[in-house]
Enzyme design. Structure first.
Site, PDB file in Angstrom:
ATOM      1  N   GLU A   1      -2.271  -3.173  -3.338  1.00  0.00           N
ATOM      2  CA  GLU A   1      -2.126  -4.626  -3.236  1.00  0.00           C
ATOM      3  C   GLU A   1      -3.032  -5.387  -4.190  1.00  0.00           C
ATOM      4  O   GLU A   1      -2.645  -6.449  -4.713  1.00  0.00           O
ATOM      5  CB  GLU A   1      -2.382  -5.091  -1.789  1.00  0.00           C
ATOM      6  CG  GLU A   1      -1.238  -4.822  -0.831  1.00  0.00           C
ATOM      7  CD  GLU A   1      -1.247  -3.427  -0.238  1.00  0.00           C
ATOM      8  OE1 GLU A   1      -0.467  -3.169   0.689  1.00  0.00           O
ATOM      9  OE2 GLU A   1      -2.033  -2.579  -0.716  1.00  0.00           O
TER      10      GLU A   1
ATOM     11  N   GLU B   1       0.214   1.726   5.402  1.00  0.00           N
ATOM     12  CA  GLU B   1      -0.272   1.084   6.620  1.00  0.00           C
ATOM     13  C   GLU B   1       0.518   1.555   7.837  1.00  0.00           C
ATOM     14  O   GLU B   1      -0.032   1.658   8.943  1.00  0.00           O
ATOM     15  CB  GLU B   1      -0.209  -0.431   6.458  1.00  0.00           C
ATOM     16  CG  GLU B   1      -1.233  -0.915   5.435  1.00  0.00           C
ATOM     17  CD  GLU B   1      -1.122  -2.395   5.121  1.00  0.00           C
ATOM     18  OE1 GLU B   1      -2.118  -3.113   5.317  1.00  0.00           O
ATOM     19  OE2 GLU B   1      -0.041  -2.830   4.675  1.00  0.00           O
TER      20      GLU B   1
END
Length: 257
Positions: free
Chosen positions: A131, A111
């Protein structure tokens, strides 16, 4: 000139600010002090008129593995107020930021890469949002930015499977601007930064602003903002310098005004 801290190494290389995540023993996982240090370095990048471009890289075998879970369990904040995860993901700098990636950029580390404007990757680099395999979601911009950087169906596949994407695959989909031999991502990023830094500062800033904003503005808003920025640029001293340098067949000397 360089400035070194326990978690982040900061070095000025001419008009480029190189920021190196320096926690290789935990694959450069982000804790609160690293996030604060990076937020400060990015603020310095924007504030210093002599700096034109930033490079973000990681020391050791990995770019960044994301959040330091031990620090999180100890109660450390995962974000910097107003700037998001790692002091970057919700408020990237106004100036261009290049990610120079060696090894894995996973979870929050990926990210962070997605919050950068350009990406240079070593051949052995890889990217992923794992995730979903941990009962979480990529909540620091991965699910928002990835489908704007690669085809949405491909982004969906990687977000739902948690699989890693190789550097070659990322380059094929346009996520990576330059592939470099393993160990040479930073050098390649510096060469790219030098090409950017040689151009007019105001033109660089407005070009980034318009490209970044166009994804969320209406067409009318985009044209209006472009018109405003164009009027400012045309009236600038650097626009005149650029024209004179071209006519006189010499390198331009930019003032940023």
């Amino acid at each position: 000139m360089s400035r070194s801290g326990a978690e982040l190494l900061v070095e000025r290389r001419g008009p480029t600010l190189v920021m190196t995540l320096n926690r290789p023993e935990v694959r450069n996982a982000v804790n609160a002090s690293l996030a604060e240090a990076l937020a400060c370095a990015l603020a310095d990048l924007d504030a210093d008129e002599a700096l034109r471009v930033g490079i973000l890289t990681g020391r050791g075998a990995s770019f960044c593995s994301g959040l330091d879970l031990k620090a999180f369990l100890a109660g450390e904040p995962r974000s910097v107020e107003g700037r998001g995860f790692a002091g970057l993901t919700e408020a990237p700098p106004a100036k261009p930021l290049i990610a120079a990636v060696e090894g894995a950029a996973m979870a929050g580390g990926f990210e962070m890469v997605l919050a950068c404007d350009l990406v240079v990757a070593g051949d052995g680099a890889s990217f992923g949002l794992p995730e979903v395999r941990r009962g979480l979601i990529a909540g620091s911009g991965g699910l928002i930015r990835l489908p704007h950087r690669i085809p949405p169906q491909i982004a969906m596949e990687y977000a739902l499977t948690g699989d890693m994407m190789s550097a070659a695959e990322a380059h094929r989909w346009g996520l990576v601007n330059r592939l470099a031999p393993t160990g040479e991502a930073l050098g390649t990023a510096q060469a790219l930064a030098a090409r950017i830094a040689g151009n007019a500062p105001l033109s660089i800033a407005f070009s980034k602003e318009l490209i970044t904003g166009a994804a969320t503005w209406t067409e009318a808003e985009a044209w209006d903002r472009q018109r405003q920025r164009l009027d400012t640029v045309i009236a600038s001293a650097d626009a005149r310098e650029g024209a004179e340098a071209f006519v006189q067949k010499r390198p331009a000397v930019w003032s940023g005004e």
